[in-house]
Scaffold this motif. Structure first.
Motif, PDB file in Angstrom:
ATOM      1  N   ILE A  70     -17.953  -8.415 -12.134  1.00  0.00           N
ATOM      2  CA  ILE A  70     -17.664  -7.199 -10.921  1.00  0.00           C
ATOM      3  C   ILE A  70     -15.721  -7.071 -11.707  1.00  0.00           C
ATOM      4  CG2 ILE A  70     -17.185  -5.527  -9.089  1.00  0.00           C
ATOM      5  CD1 ILE A  70     -19.311  -6.836  -7.948  1.00  0.00           C
ATOM      6  N   LEU A  71     -14.847  -8.097 -11.111  1.00  0.00           N
ATOM      7  CA  LEU A  71     -13.851  -7.902 -11.599  1.00  0.00           C
ATOM      8  C   LEU A  71     -13.436  -8.268 -12.940  1.00  0.00           C
ATOM      9  CD1 LEU A  71     -12.865 -11.339  -9.427  1.00  0.00           C
ATOM     10  CD2 LEU A  71     -11.928  -8.799  -9.108  1.00  0.00           C
ATOM     11  N   ASN A  72     -14.228  -8.618 -14.153  1.00  0.00           N
ATOM     12  CA  ASN A  72     -13.878  -8.474 -15.351  1.00  0.00           C
ATOM     13  C   ASN A  72     -14.086  -6.763 -16.132  1.00  0.00           C
ATOM     14  OD1 ASN A  72     -12.717 -11.122 -16.258  1.00  0.00           O
ATOM     15  ND2 ASN A  72     -14.810 -11.444 -16.355  1.00  0.00           N
ATOM     16  N   PHE A  73     -15.458  -6.500 -15.097  1.00  0.00           N
ATOM     17  CA  PHE A  73     -15.347  -4.866 -15.340  1.00  0.00           C
ATOM     18  C   PHE A  73     -14.074  -3.963 -15.104  1.00  0.00           C
ATOM     19  CE2 PHE A  73     -17.643  -0.908 -13.833  1.00  0.00           C
ATOM     20  CZ  PHE A  73     -17.988  -0.449 -15.770  1.00  0.00           C
ATOM     21  N   ILE A  74     -13.719  -4.096 -13.811  1.00  0.00           N
ATOM     22  CA  ILE A  74     -12.478  -3.310 -12.905  1.00  0.00           C
ATOM     23  C   ILE A  74     -11.436  -3.714 -14.537  1.00  0.00           C
ATOM     24  CG2 ILE A  74     -10.990  -3.387 -11.464  1.00  0.00           C
ATOM     25  CD1 ILE A  74     -13.214  -4.105  -9.630  1.00  0.00           C
ATOM     26  N   HIS A 113     -12.655  -1.710 -17.143  1.00  0.00           N
ATOM     27  CA  HIS A 113     -12.529  -0.179 -17.579  1.00  0.00           C
ATOM     28  C   HIS A 113     -11.820   0.901 -16.782  1.00  0.00           C
ATOM     29  CE1 HIS A 113     -15.712  -1.069 -20.078  1.00  0.00           C
ATOM     30  NE2 HIS A 113     -15.864  -1.909 -19.723  1.00  0.00           N
ATOM     31  N   TYR A 114     -11.532   0.356 -15.585  1.00  0.00           N
ATOM     32  CA  TYR A 114     -10.887   1.105 -14.528  1.00  0.00           C
ATOM     33  C   TYR A 114      -9.507   1.211 -14.726  1.00  0.00           C
ATOM     34  CZ  TYR A 114     -14.535   0.296 -10.154  1.00  0.00           C
ATOM     35  OH  TYR A 114     -15.255   0.786  -9.916  1.00  0.00           O
ATOM     36  N   PRO A 115      -9.183   2.759 -14.487  1.00  0.00           N
ATOM     37  CA  PRO A 115      -8.189   3.315 -14.963  1.00  0.00           C
ATOM     38  C   PRO A 115      -6.285   2.743 -14.531  1.00  0.00           C
ATOM     39  CG  PRO A 115      -8.968   5.288 -14.294  1.00  0.00           C
ATOM     40  CD  PRO A 115      -9.772   3.866 -13.370  1.00  0.00           C
ATOM     41  N   SER A 116      -6.718   2.345 -13.173  1.00  0.00           N
ATOM     42  CA  SER A 116      -5.594   2.420 -11.833  1.00  0.00           C
ATOM     43  C   SER A 116      -5.343   0.727 -12.543  1.00  0.00           C
ATOM     44  CB  SER A 116      -6.489   2.219 -10.811  1.00  0.00           C
ATOM     45  OG  SER A 116      -5.334   1.822  -9.518  1.00  0.00           O
ATOM     46  N   PRO A 117      -3.607   1.061 -13.003  1.00  0.00           N
ATOM     47  CA  PRO A 117      -2.964  -0.524 -12.790  1.00  0.00           C
ATOM     48  C   PRO A 117      -3.556  -1.569 -11.707  1.00  0.00           C
ATOM     49  CG  PRO A 117      -2.086   1.749 -13.869  1.00  0.00           C
ATOM     50  CD  PRO A 117      -3.190   1.844 -13.050  1.00  0.00           C
ATOM     51  N   GLN A 118      -2.497  -0.723 -10.339  1.00  0.00           N
ATOM     52  CA  GLN A 118      -3.032  -1.482  -9.147  1.00  0.00           C
ATOM     53  C   GLN A 118      -4.326  -2.125  -9.227  1.00  0.00           C
ATOM     54  OE1 GLN A 118      -2.160   1.981  -9.696  1.00  0.00           O
ATOM     55  NE2 GLN A 118      -0.257   2.172  -8.735  1.00  0.00           N
ATOM     56  N   ARG A 119      -5.316  -1.677  -8.911  1.00  0.00           N
ATOM     57  CA  ARG A 119      -6.807  -2.097  -8.940  1.00  0.00           C
ATOM     58  C   ARG A 119      -6.649  -3.542 -10.251  1.00  0.00           C
ATOM     59  NH1 ARG A 119      -8.322   2.714  -9.135  1.00  0.00           N
ATOM     60  NH2 ARG A 119      -8.972   3.673  -6.555  1.00  0.00           N
ATOM     61  N   LYS A 120      -6.338  -3.061 -11.665  1.00  0.00           N
ATOM     62  CA  LYS A 120      -6.480  -4.335 -12.045  1.00  0.00           C
ATOM     63  C   LYS A 120      -5.813  -5.219 -12.093  1.00  0.00           C
ATOM     64  CE  LYS A 120      -6.931  -0.913 -16.203  1.00  0.00           C
ATOM     65  NZ  LYS A 120      -7.930  -1.485 -16.772  1.00  0.00           N
ATOM     66  N   ASP A 121      -4.452  -5.154 -11.482  1.00  0.00           N
ATOM     67  CA  ASP A 121      -3.200  -6.573 -11.069  1.00  0.00           C
ATOM     68  C   ASP A 121      -4.951  -7.247  -9.848  1.00  0.00           C
ATOM     69  OD1 ASP A 121      -1.932  -5.871 -12.949  1.00  0.00           O
ATOM     70  OD2 ASP A 121      -0.452  -4.171 -11.057  1.00  0.00           O
ATOM     71  N   ARG A 122      -5.094  -6.558  -8.940  1.00  0.00           N
ATOM     72  CA  ARG A 122      -5.615  -7.270  -7.894  1.00  0.00           C
ATOM     73  C   ARG A 122      -7.448  -7.641  -8.305  1.00  0.00           C
ATOM     74  NH1 ARG A 122      -7.654  -3.859  -2.035  1.00  0.00           N
ATOM     75  NH2 ARG A 122      -8.374  -5.736  -1.048  1.00  0.00           N
ATOM     76  N   ALA A 123      -7.676  -7.016  -9.074  1.00  0.00           N
ATOM     77  CA  ALA A 123      -8.433  -7.939  -9.855  1.00  0.00           C
ATOM     78  C   ALA A 123      -7.738  -9.077 -10.426  1.00  0.00           C
ATOM     79  CB  ALA A 123      -9.802  -7.192 -10.580  1.00  0.00           C
ATOM     80  N   ARG A 124      -7.243  -8.900 -11.172  1.00  0.00           N
ATOM     81  CA  ARG A 124      -6.197 -10.212 -11.779  1.00  0.00           C
ATOM     82  C   ARG A 124      -6.313 -11.235 -10.603  1.00  0.00           C
ATOM     83  NH1 ARG A 124      -4.197  -6.189 -15.350  1.00  0.00           N
ATOM     84  NH2 ARG A 124      -4.622  -5.890 -17.050  1.00  0.00           N
TER      85      ARG A 124
END
Length: 550
Positions: free
Chosen positions: A520-524, A527-538
């Motif tokens: 799920i985290l790799n998918f976010i 594919h997710y456009p939000s930089p904030q969500r990408k940073d949180r997932a990382r």
């Protein structure tokens, strides 16, 4: 086999084997990975053939072929691929650009889930098609054949060449819209059946306690569908199959299939309308005499007022007829409400659409199956789940999404939540406009909430085995993530549910749950456009990796 199905080794070496990218969202937990498969492993692919058109372009320009493809496109959208043949190549028809060559054309042809044949006068002139061509190859290998007649008056000639082969008819008739509805219903029921996982079908078929055979005229198609619903209004008959010929697979020998279904059933229900009095029909000639010879319990039910004197002449030794036609006339408001619910499928008057309850009819059925009928409160959760699958897919019963949901709810109350997962797997990623959510008396949002709530209640059981608890906790985490993603996709502020689901998976600490969370985290991140969500997932992914290293 015909040599046309083969391509020489020398030709084959010039063409790389075709492979395509297939992305799958495993377990709906967001694990996205790349797979390569050959066409032989591809699902929901049908092969289309028209003798009138020798090339892909010609088929594309044929209005009749386009009508068939439009029917399929409307129902299945991009989940179905239609292939045609031109000079040893497969071409994806109409909605794609891919084409490829098979080393063994026969293998590629037989890898498709069904063979759709457009039946015209020109096709019937080609006798070799039936004796040594595509049709013969499909029949020999028990590949489902779906012949669709697009020109009138070809039934007799087709039967001579193809045997007693179930034939669909798609001949536009502005005066008889019911015929087109019947064709679409039979086509979609067949394809839905063919596209259902064979293991699921086997599980469903094993679950029925008995079978009822319904004999009727095709003109009364909507009435027999309604009769199946009518029978299953009695809870005692929920797991008794109702067989009628819409469950025939086109291309198979309908005489054999009908005979087998009739002999496998305990009860023969004769649906009486004026149409069964028309001379020489199949019900009079074949089905009713076979039921008499087999000593079946025959229950005649009158759905539309019929000449009883003529009925006695045409059907000798007929038992007493059960009259369903004495009705309370619907008010205008009730009729309009019914019309709104059924739309174009409302083809009968208010008197014909509603039947009275017949104690005699239901008691005759129940008494005949008394040895196999069990109260639903005593059903195992797994049996409720299997019946939910049956009504969802229309296997040996009518399609009834409300009945399906009720069965899945009973299964979940007993601890089996596979039915909820089945619905979510089929309709959680943007397909709600095509699925049961249009017809269920529950919104998609409320269904997600119900699923999460039921899982929470099951987890409160202190006697739950550890492995079952772990499985239910994982299911709840996945459902939270899916619900959050779906709500986010529609602009709702449910973002935290995504992170709750991910954290719940991580907290389970077993390898499968951690792997799902990582997917799920790799998918976010990808594919997710939000930089904030990408940073949180990382950040979460790094913490998982750090913990694994330690």
């Amino acid at each position: 086999m015909m040599p046309v199905f083969k391509t020489s080794d020398e030709e084959w070496r010039k063409v790389p084997k075709f492979q395509y990218r297939h992305y799958t969202d495993e377990s709906n937990a967001g694990i996205l990975r790349h797979k390569k498969k050959t066409v032989a492993e591809k699902h929901n692919t049908v092969f289309f053939y028209s003798e009138d058109n020798s090339s892909y372009t010609a088929v594309m320009n044929d209005e009749r072929a386009n009508d068939i493809w439009d029917d399929l496109w409307y129902r299945y959208h991009k989940s179905l691929e239609i292939w045609t043949e031109n000079k040893h190549q497969f071409h994806m028809a109409k909605y794609g650009k891919a084409s490829f060559e098979m080393k063994d054309f026969e293998e590629g042809f037989l890898s498709c889930r069904a063979f759709i044949v457009m039946v015209t006068a020109k096709l019937l002139e080609n006798k070799e098609f039936f004796t040594d061509g595509f049709f013969a190859l499909a029949v020999e290998n028990r590949m489902p054949v779906i012949p669709i007649m697009v020109e009138p008056g070809l039934e007799e000639e087709f039967d001579k060449l193809a045997g007693a082969c179930h034939l669909l008819s798609r001949i536009p008739d502005d005066k008889n819209r019911k015929a087109l509805e019947e064709y679409k219903d039979s086509l979609f029921r067949t394809l839905d059946f063919l596209f259902t996982d064979p293991e699921v079908l086997e599980e469903i078929n094993r679950a029925f306690a008995g079978s009822i055979f319904v004999s009727y005229r095709k003109k009364d198609f909507r009435l027999v569908e309604k009769l199946s619903n009518y029978i299953h209004e009695d809870e005692r008959l929920t797991d008794i199959a109702v067989w009628w010929d819409s469950q025939l697979v086109p291309g198979e020998n309908y005489n054999e299939d009908i005979d087998n279904a009739l002999h496998d059933s305990r009860v023969f229900v004769l649906l009486i309308t004026p149409s069964i009095l028309e001379p020489g029909n199949y019900v009079q000639r074949i089905e009713y005499p076979t039921a008499i010879e087999s000593n079946k319990l025959i229950i005649p039910v009158e759905a539309v007022k019929t000449d009883r004197d003529q009925l006695a002449l045409d059907f000798p030794d007929l038992p007493e007829v059960i009259d369903l036609t004495t009705l309370k006339k619907l008010s205008k408001a009730e009729y309009l409400q019914l019309k709104e619910q059924l739309g174009e499928f409302l083809t009968y008057s208010p008197e014909e659409m509603v039947w009275k309850h017949s104690d005699a009819f239901f008691e005759a059925l129940v008494s005949n199956y008394a040895d196999v009928i069990k109260d639903r409160s005593a059903w195992p959760a797994s049996h409720c789940y299997e019946m939910g699958l049956a009504y969802f897919n229309g296997v040996q019963v009518e399609k009834n999404y409300d009945q399906s949901l009720e069965m899945f709810r009973l299964a979940a109350a007993g601890g089996d939540v596979r039915g909820y997962r089945y619905l979510l797997d089929n309709y959680s990623w943007g397909a709600s406009n095509q699925g049961p959510y249009r017809k269920l008396k529950i919104s998609k949002e409320d269904f997600y909430k119900e699923c999460i709530s039921v899982l929470g209640e099951l987890l409160k059981d202190p006697g739950l085995p550890d492995d079952a608890r772990q499985s239910l906790m994982r299911e709840k985490a996945k459902t939270k993530y899916e619900f959050g993603s779906w709500m986010l996709g529609w602009g709702y502020k449910e973002d935290e549910l995504i992170w709750e689901g991910i954290n719940d998976l991580i907290d389970l600490k077993d390898k499968e749950s951690i792997s799902a969370a990582e997917g799920i985290l790799n998918f976010i991140i990808e594919h997710y456009p939000s930089p904030q969500r990408k940073d949180r997932a990382r950040e979460i992914l790094n913490s998982i990796n750090t913990e694994n290293e330690s």
